[in-house]
Design an enzyme around this catalytic site. Structure first.
Site, short mmCIF file in Angstrom:
data_model
loop_
_atom_site.label_atom_id
_atom_site.label_comp_id
_atom_site.label_asym_id
_atom_site.label_seq_id
_atom_site.Cartn_x
_atom_site.Cartn_y
_atom_site.Cartn_z
N LYS A 64 0.86 -1.19 0.00
CA LYS A 64 0.00 0.00 0.00
C LYS A 64 0.89 1.23 0.00
O LYS A 64 1.95 1.24 0.66
CB LYS A 64 -0.91 -0.05 1.23
CG LYS A 64 -1.94 1.07 1.29
CD LYS A 64 -2.88 0.89 2.48
CE LYS A 64 -3.90 2.03 2.58
NZ LYS A 64 -4.83 1.90 3.69
N SER A 139 -9.61 2.22 2.58
CA SER A 139 -8.72 2.98 1.75
C SER A 139 -7.70 2.12 0.99
O SER A 139 -7.06 2.62 0.08
CB SER A 139 -7.98 4.02 2.60
OG SER A 139 -7.18 3.37 3.58
N SER A 163 -9.93 -0.26 6.72
CA SER A 163 -9.39 -0.15 5.36
C SER A 163 -8.82 -1.41 4.77
O SER A 163 -8.40 -1.41 3.62
CB SER A 163 -8.31 0.92 5.32
OG SER A 163 -8.93 2.16 5.21
N1 GLN Z 1 -13.07 4.77 6.21
C1 GLN Z 1 -12.32 5.01 7.39
C2 GLN Z 1 -11.79 6.43 7.39
O1 GLN Z 1 -12.02 7.11 6.45
C3 GLN Z 1 -11.22 4.03 7.57
C4 GLN Z 1 -10.02 4.28 6.75
C5 GLN Z 1 -8.83 3.48 7.14
O2 GLN Z 1 -8.94 2.46 7.82
N2 GLN Z 1 -7.66 3.96 6.74
O3 GLN Z 1 -11.16 6.87 8.28
#
Ligand code: GLN
Length: 470
Positions: A64, A139, A163
């Protein structure tokens, strides 16, 4: 039953049937060609370093974009980090390399992890391999899509509030989020330090079980990784699963719910008892999470001001405020700016007790309630996401608050720092749907065990047009 693609690969390498270097060069040329359409990768490896020594024998892995890879463009999905080539590898990357795995590229993500659909990526959103008009989830959207398109591959992904699970569910792959602290965060570009966890995606539980021990364990460079019991991935007996009624009752999609109920029935037929439990405190997860995550994010992003970190401004000859403002205005995306403002507000003197401190207390209560449930039951299960992967045009119409609320199933375990696995549960309208299992802190083995059981019940499908990548 899904077989381990990694074992298959390793056997082929050992028997001299497969040459990792040739295999990966061919794979890379296909991926590069596809990338202008799929946008899964933000960057490809500059060169293929092959030392197929060690447990992973030349298996390709992706990273990532918020995990540092030495000399390779690492931007966390943000324009502000454009041009950044870390002088070091994150611990997870160096452990993968030491085991003989081969880095092939970084995957697209929401800027700094801020999002649920990977649409907040400064370099364009990755497309769902099942339907290119739909999101991969976020994400870690690129990581999940990369796992869908490649059979012999492992993705390093990261979760702050879901995410790994969300995109794994939308792309029909296995997503594993370990206990907070199990895997070193050294070399991770932080979103919210008290929540961030590096984990894995792959096409089978067996593959996860193979790679998890390699990336897990203490790392003196990350103090939160130091106090951990030994990782054990041996098979465990799973007797009972709790189903939090407040979460499941809030799922609006009847088809997802029906599929989940069917799945629980199948598990019952296999001798796993299921019991509905009440966890009302989880209703406060979303506000608590967004306050804490944004508060931490707003301090973490302060260093990106064009001096030590971040793209410098064009002109130096002026007051620092003007200089920083230009750098940050030009290079942060809308969602990053929103979170800086939300987080800064929540931490302000005068509001701190009302928001930040209260959110911390809610978090503590959530952890306590999880602990109580795990005293009685082995696991907790819910669907992973309350909706099918949405179309990009639908996402455009959603308000930020609507998007935040969609995380209500994945945020609670992340707030508690407990391990999670999302697995394909089935397919609705040819789109994958995920099932989410949660275990108590450090009980990764229970998730691997239930994962292996669940894999015997579901036939994983991959889009037919992926012949080019397999
Ligand atoms: N959707 C969540 C956020 O926007 C989780 C994102 C994540 O785990 N990086 O914070």
């Amino acid at each position: 039953m899904t077989t381990s693609a990694i074992h298959e690969y390793i056997e082929a390498v050992k028997n001299g049937k497969l040459q990792p270097k040739e295999y990966i060069e061919d794979l890379l040329s296909k991926l590069k060609e596809q990338n202008s359409k799929s946008n899964i990768f933000s960057n490809f490896a500059n060169m293929i370093e092959t030392s197929s020594e060690g447990d992973l024998q030349g298996i390709p892995f992706t990273v990532k974009d918020n995990i540092c890879v030495r000399k390779s463009l690492t931007r966390a999905g943000s324009k502000i980090l454009d041009g950044y080539r870390p002088p070091f590898d994150a611990t997870v990357v160096s452990r993968m390399r030491a085991a003989g795995a081969i880095f092939i590229g970084s995957t697209n993500m929401d800027e700094f992890g801020f999002g649920t659909f990977s649409t907040n990526c400064a370099f364009g959103a990755p497309k769902n391999p099942f339907d290119s008009e739909r999101s991969c989830g976020g994400s870690s959207g690129g990581a999940a899509a990369a796992t869908t398109v490649m059979r012999h591959h492992v993705a390093l992904a990261e979760s702050t509030g879901g995410s790994i699970s969300c995109p794994a569910s939308f792309c029909g792959v296995v997503g594993f989020t370990p206990t907070y602290g199990r895997v070193s965060r050294y070399g991770l570009i932080d979103y919210a330090n008290s929540l961030d966890k590096i984990g894995l995606m792959s096409r089978s539980v067996e593959d996860i079980a193979h790679v998890l021990p390699i990336i897990s364990g203490k790392d003196p460079k990350d103090f939160t990784s130091l106090a951990q019991p030994e990782l054990d991935i041996s098979d465990r007996e799973i007797k009972s699963i709790a189903i939090p009624e407040e979460l499941v009752d809030s799922i609006p999609d009847a088809k997802i719910l029906a599929m989940f109920n069917e799945s629980i029935k199948k598990l019952e037929e296999l001798g796993i008892e299921s019991v509905k439990v009440s966890m009302p405190i989880l209703r406060f997860s979303i506000p608590a999470y967004y306050i804490l995550a944004c508060a931490e994010a707003s301090t973490n992003l302060a260093k990106f001001c064009g001096m030590r970190y971040g793209k410098p401004a064009r002109e130096y000859n002026r007051m620092f405020n003007e200089f920083f403002t230009e750098v940050r205005t030009e290079n942060f995306g809308t969602e990053a700016k929103r979170r800086i403002m939300l987080g800064t507000f929540a931490r302000m003197a005068g509001y701190r007790d009302q928001y930040y401190m209260k959110a911390l207390r809610v978090r503590r209560k959530i952890i306590e309630r999880f602990e109580e449930v795990f005293e009685e039951y082995d696991l907790i299960a819910t669907p992973t996401m309350p909706l099918l992967p949405p179309r990009f045009e639908e996402i455009q119409k959603m308000s930020p608050a609507t998007v935040y609320a969609l995380d209500f199933l994945t945020v609670p375990p992340n707030l508690a720092g407990i391990p999670q696995i999302s697995m394909p549960m089935g397919y609705i309208e040819n789109l994958p749907v995920g099932i989410h299992f949660l275990a108590d802190h450090w009980e990764e083995s229970k998730l691997i065990s239930v994962g292996k059981i669940w894999e015997t019940q579901v036939e994983h499908r991959f889009p037919e047009n992926l012949g080019w990548a397999l």
